[in-house]
Enzyme design. Structure first.
Site, short mmCIF file in Angstrom:
data_model
loop_
_atom_site.label_atom_id
_atom_site.label_comp_id
_atom_site.label_asym_id
_atom_site.label_seq_id
_atom_site.Cartn_x
_atom_site.Cartn_y
_atom_site.Cartn_z
N TYR A 130 0.82 -1.22 0.00
CA TYR A 130 0.00 0.00 0.00
C TYR A 130 0.85 1.26 0.00
CZ TYR A 130 -4.35 -2.53 0.21
OH TYR A 130 -5.41 -3.35 -0.13
N GLN A 169 -15.77 3.05 -6.90
CA GLN A 169 -15.15 1.96 -6.14
C GLN A 169 -13.67 2.26 -5.97
OE1 GLN A 169 -16.44 -2.22 -7.42
NE2 GLN A 169 -17.13 -1.00 -9.14
N ASN A 170 -13.18 3.29 -6.64
CA ASN A 170 -11.74 3.56 -6.64
C ASN A 170 -11.28 4.18 -5.33
OD1 ASN A 170 -11.87 2.58 -9.19
ND2 ASN A 170 -11.70 4.57 -10.22
N HIS A 213 -15.30 2.02 -1.54
CA HIS A 213 -14.25 1.16 -0.99
C HIS A 213 -13.18 1.96 -0.25
CE1 HIS A 213 -15.49 -2.08 -4.15
NE2 HIS A 213 -16.31 -2.02 -3.13
N GLY A 262 -15.87 1.49 -16.54
CA GLY A 262 -14.61 0.84 -16.18
C GLY A 262 -14.64 -0.06 -14.97
N THR A 263 -15.72 -0.82 -14.83
CA THR A 263 -15.72 -1.82 -13.76
C THR A 263 -16.09 -3.18 -14.32
OG1 THR A 263 -16.69 -2.51 -11.64
CG2 THR A 263 -18.10 -1.19 -13.10
N SER A 264 -15.47 -4.23 -13.77
CA SER A 264 -15.79 -5.58 -14.21
C SER A 264 -17.14 -6.02 -13.66
CB SER A 264 -14.69 -6.55 -13.77
OG SER A 264 -14.57 -6.53 -12.36
N ASN A 301 -16.96 0.67 -21.28
CA ASN A 301 -15.88 -0.26 -20.91
C ASN A 301 -15.14 -0.63 -22.19
OD1 ASN A 301 -14.40 -2.71 -19.96
ND2 ASN A 301 -15.75 -2.55 -18.18
N ALA A 356 -12.37 5.01 -21.16
CA ALA A 356 -12.98 6.10 -20.39
C ALA A 356 -12.46 7.46 -20.83
CB ALA A 356 -12.70 5.89 -18.90
C1 BJW Z 1 -11.44 0.06 -18.87
C2 BJW Z 1 -10.25 0.63 -19.18
C3 BJW Z 1 -10.32 1.89 -19.74
C4 BJW Z 1 -9.75 -1.22 -18.33
N1 BJW Z 1 -11.51 2.42 -19.95
N2 BJW Z 1 -12.64 0.52 -19.04
C5 BJW Z 1 -22.44 -11.40 -3.44
C6 BJW Z 1 -22.02 -12.40 -4.33
C7 BJW Z 1 -20.72 -12.89 -4.26
C8 BJW Z 1 -19.81 -12.40 -3.34
C9 BJW Z 1 -20.21 -11.41 -2.47
C10 BJW Z 1 -21.52 -10.92 -2.53
N3 BJW Z 1 -21.63 -9.96 -1.58
C11 BJW Z 1 -20.44 -9.81 -0.96
C12 BJW Z 1 -19.56 -10.68 -1.46
C13 BJW Z 1 -18.11 -10.84 -1.03
C14 BJW Z 1 -17.17 -9.84 -1.65
C15 BJW Z 1 -17.24 -10.00 -3.16
O1 BJW Z 1 -17.85 -9.25 -3.86
N4 BJW Z 1 -16.55 -11.00 -3.69
C16 BJW Z 1 -16.53 -11.27 -5.11
C17 BJW Z 1 -15.17 -10.88 -5.67
C18 BJW Z 1 -16.87 -12.71 -5.36
N5 BJW Z 1 -17.47 -8.48 -1.24
C19 BJW Z 1 -17.02 -7.95 -0.11
O2 BJW Z 1 -16.34 -8.61 0.66
C20 BJW Z 1 -17.38 -6.51 0.19
N6 BJW Z 1 -17.87 -6.36 1.50
C21 BJW Z 1 -19.07 -6.85 1.88
O3 BJW Z 1 -19.80 -7.42 1.12
O4 BJW Z 1 -19.40 -6.58 3.20
C22 BJW Z 1 -20.56 -7.20 3.76
C23 BJW Z 1 -20.11 -8.37 4.58
C24 BJW Z 1 -19.18 -8.21 5.58
C25 BJW Z 1 -18.76 -9.28 6.32
C26 BJW Z 1 -19.24 -10.54 6.04
C27 BJW Z 1 -20.17 -10.72 5.03
C28 BJW Z 1 -20.60 -9.62 4.29
C29 BJW Z 1 -16.13 -5.63 0.16
C30 BJW Z 1 -15.47 -5.60 -1.15
C31 BJW Z 1 -14.20 -4.75 -1.07
C32 BJW Z 1 -13.41 -4.77 -2.37
N7 BJW Z 1 -12.11 -4.22 -2.15
C33 BJW Z 1 -11.22 -4.04 -3.28
C34 BJW Z 1 -9.81 -3.69 -2.74
C35 BJW Z 1 -9.76 -2.27 -2.23
C36 BJW Z 1 -8.42 -1.96 -1.65
C37 BJW Z 1 -7.31 -1.87 -2.67
O5 BJW Z 1 -7.38 -1.10 -3.62
O6 BJW Z 1 -6.32 -2.56 -2.45
O7 BJW Z 1 -11.73 -3.01 -4.12
S1 BJW Z 1 -11.09 -5.43 -4.36
C38 BJW Z 1 -10.95 -4.49 -5.83
O8 BJW Z 1 -12.08 -4.80 -6.65
C39 BJW Z 1 -11.10 -3.03 -5.42
C40 BJW Z 1 -12.04 -2.51 -6.47
O9 BJW Z 1 -12.70 -1.34 -6.03
C41 BJW Z 1 -12.94 -3.67 -6.71
C42 BJW Z 1 -13.69 -3.61 -8.02
O10 BJW Z 1 -12.83 -3.74 -9.10
P1 BJW Z 1 -13.10 -2.95 -10.45
O11 BJW Z 1 -13.08 -1.50 -10.19
O12 BJW Z 1 -14.33 -3.48 -11.09
O13 BJW Z 1 -11.80 -3.31 -11.29
P2 BJW Z 1 -11.49 -4.60 -12.22
O14 BJW Z 1 -10.04 -4.68 -12.37
O15 BJW Z 1 -12.20 -5.78 -11.73
O16 BJW Z 1 -12.16 -4.23 -13.62
C43 BJW Z 1 -11.63 -3.18 -14.42
C44 BJW Z 1 -12.57 -2.99 -15.60
O17 BJW Z 1 -12.15 -1.84 -16.31
C45 BJW Z 1 -12.53 -4.16 -16.60
O18 BJW Z 1 -13.88 -4.50 -16.92
C46 BJW Z 1 -11.82 -3.58 -17.83
O19 BJW Z 1 -12.31 -4.10 -19.06
C47 BJW Z 1 -12.13 -2.13 -17.70
N8 BJW Z 1 -11.13 -1.23 -18.25
N9 BJW Z 1 -9.20 -0.27 -18.80
C48 BJW Z 1 -12.64 1.75 -19.62
N10 BJW Z 1 -9.18 2.52 -20.11
#
Ligand code: BJW
Ligand code: ZN
Length: 248
Positions: free
Chosen positions: A68, A102-103, A120, A189-191, A215, A233
């Site tokens: 970090y 989410q960023n 987040h 820009g989110t998956s 996206n 984006a």
């Molecule tokens: C472009 C581009 C360009 C590229 N132009 N596009 C329901 C179902 C299943 C699981 C769960 C559920 N509910 C909860 C869960 C569990 C879990 C979860 O979701 N797991 C799944 C992965 C399966 N969720 C959690 O744990 C969350 N908390 C929660 O639910 O609390 C309640 C609870 C508590 C206790 C017990 C039980 C419940 C918290 C989630 C926290 C996520 N944290 C992170 C890390 C942050 C810290 C760090 O930065 O280090 O957040 S993980 C990471 O993923 C980060 C992001 O914000 C997040 C999302 O990612 P994002 O932004 O979508 O990025 P990518 O890389 O995935 O996608 C990029 C996209 O951009 C792609 O599509 C490209 O094509 C595109 N792209 N270049 C436009 N130039």
């Protein structure tokens, strides 16, 4: 530019009194910040359960702190791209506008966005994992790791939301309230793989909002939206949101 985007989407944007934009890591990719799940993303090199969870942090605080720390340092010299700027400009001329990101970076703020929710958390806001005290020296400025709390000796963690942790109180509530009554929602820009953030566009659509995905590649999230724009984006947003295109 005309013809490149659907007329329906342009009309919806032009007539919207209330707009919500949801952004993910792809938003900042063109500023040089790595995404998570792309081929060269962070999770291709690092395991999320080691670096982005409390159990992982407790196992090896120094490793997580140094990861970090390097990301915080990178952020200090990172600039918003044309997409961030276009969103800030749209906010300035929209009656009701909310940005839900989410960023954990501050590029939207650097570009001038004001009404913003960080689902987040934020990378720069460190705190003690045990007593939540904010340290006087940030992780980014700490010369020797592990960085510990001066009050209780606990380890200093970044102010982000890890897997298994609750999103900041009120963040989801406020986001959901805005979604309830928005006319247009753009998802950029989110998956769409991380919950509960991934559920937001669907909620808006169920309430009658017109929903659009921007996206570089199609996602399952976009399958459930009214329109999909394939492009980056920093290219699409300035074109799509510029006043000229909306008024011609
Ligand atoms: C472009 C581009 C360009 C590229 N132009 N596009 C329901 C179902 C299943 C699981 C769960 C559920 N509910 C909860 C869960 C569990 C879990 C979860 O979701 N797991 C799944 C992965 C399966 N969720 C959690 O744990 C969350 N908390 C929660 O639910 O609390 C309640 C609870 C508590 C206790 C017990 C039980 C419940 C918290 C989630 C926290 C996520 N944290 C992170 C890390 C942050 C810290 C760090 O930065 O280090 O957040 S993980 C990471 O993923 C980060 C992001 O914000 C997040 C999302 O990612 P994002 O932004 O979508 O990025 P990518 O890389 O995935 O996608 C990029 C996209 O951009 C792609 O599509 C490209 O094509 C595109 N792209 N270049 C436009 N130039
Ligand atoms: Zn402490």
């Amino acid at each position: 530019m005309k013809g490149k985007y659907s007329n329906r989407t342009l009309k919806k944007l032009e007539n919207a009194a209330s707009i919500v934009i949801c952004t993910g890591a792809g938003m900042s990719a063109e500023s040089g910040i790595a995404t998570f799940r792309d081929a060269d993303g962070l999770w291709s090199r690092f395991r999320p359960e080691d670096l982005a969870s409390e159990p992982g942090f407790r196992r090896d605080p120094e490793l997580v702190q140094s990861w970090y720390q390097s990301r915080q340092r990178q952020l200090r010299s990172t600039q918003p791209n044309a997409g961030h700027v276009a969103i800030a400009e749209l906010e300035a001329r929209t009656e009701r506008f909310l940005l839900v990101t989410q960023n954990v970076d501050d590029l939207h703020e650097k570009a001038g966005s004001r009404n913003i929710i960080h689902l987040h958390g934020t990378l720069a806001e460190d705190r003690c994992i045990d007593c939540s005290t904010r340290p006087t020296t940030s992780l980014a400025d700490c010369a020797v790791l592990p960085h510990r709390c001066t009050k209780c000796d606990g380890y200093i963690r970044p102010g982000v939301v890890w897997f298994g942790e609750m999103l900041p109180e009120a963040a989801m509530e406020n986001a959901a309230a805005a979604l309830d009554q928005c006319d247009v929602l753009l998802s950029v820009g989110t998956s769409g793989l991380v919950y509960p953030a991934a559920a937001l566009p669907g909620l808006a659509r169920a309430r009658g909002a017109y929903t659009v995905e921007v996206n570089i590649e199609p996602t399952a999230l976009g399958d459930e939206m009214d329109d999909r724009i394939l492009g980056s984006a920093a290219t699409v947003l300035p074109e799509l949101l510029s006043t000229s295109i909306l008024h011609n």
